[in-house]
Write a protein that holds these residues in place. Structure first.
Motif: not given
Length: 203
Positions: A19-22, A184-185, A190-192, A198-202
């Motif tokens: 939650s803090k990361l967001f 690691h978390t 960040l990957k998610w 929008p426009n992500s190519c991942i």
């Protein structure tokens, strides 16, 4: 299009870390725990309901809720815990949905609904995706014992009061492995985020 993300986990699996990361990434987070506190502030209908049911013993001299006293009652009695949830659930839901609607006006990429008991309290259909922060049972027990300064049997009792983390993993859309370091978390989160931009190519 804003993604409504339900963020959950089990006690001591590290949901608050995610939650803090967001928040650090600038995304709005609606924290159900804050809502649960606000709906029982002095003068609220929520606090009046609790006082009428549990009595004056749960009210401190300054008129605020004696959380410790209430905790003693509901922690050891499942029926009383269910009664508490029943009395406050609608007030908390209204608080959460109002906050979510306010944030929607800002059109963010994602709004996080940080709800510890997301599955248990029926929020599954209110979100687009569910992120479960998970650890192994042993890691969960160890962290809870250290965090709360309690013995193993008490930790197990607290864990048993919720849906097990293994069950939550099967119900989630995204599983964040929080057995390792914060870094690691963070990489997983960040990957998610990159995937839903929008426009992500991942993929």
């Amino acid at each position: 299009m804003t993604v409504i993300l339900g963020l959950t986990g089990s006690i001591a699996t590290g949901k608050s870390t995610v939650s803090k990361l967001f928040k650090e990434q600038g995304y709005p987070v609606v924290d159900a725990d804050i809502g649960a506190r606000e709906v029982v502030e002095p003068g609220t209908e929520g606090l009046n309901k609790l006082k009428a049911y549990f009595g004056d013993k749960i009210i401190l001299p300054d008129g605020t809720l004696n959380r410790s006293e209430l905790g003693k009652i509901v922690f050891n009695d499942e029926k009383e815990r269910e009664q508490l949830n029943e009395m406050l659930s609608q007030h908390i839901r209204q608080w959460i949905m109002t906050k979510k609607d306010d944030y929607l006006k800002q059109h963010p990429v994602v709004i996080v609904l940080d709800i510890p008991l997301l599955f248990e309290t029926g929020y599954k259909d209110d979100v687009d995706q569910i992120m479960v922060v998970a650890t192994t049972p042993e890691t969960q027990i160890d962290r809870l014992m250290k965090r709360d300064g309690i013995k193993r049997n008490e930790a197990l009792q607290k864990i048993a009061a919720q849906l097990s983390i293994s069950e939550k993993i099967t119900l989630g859309d995204i599983i964040i492995d929080n057995n390792g370091t914060v870094e690691h978390t963070k990489k997983q989160v960040l990957k998610w985020i990159e995937k839903i931009k929008p426009n992500s190519c991942i993929k």
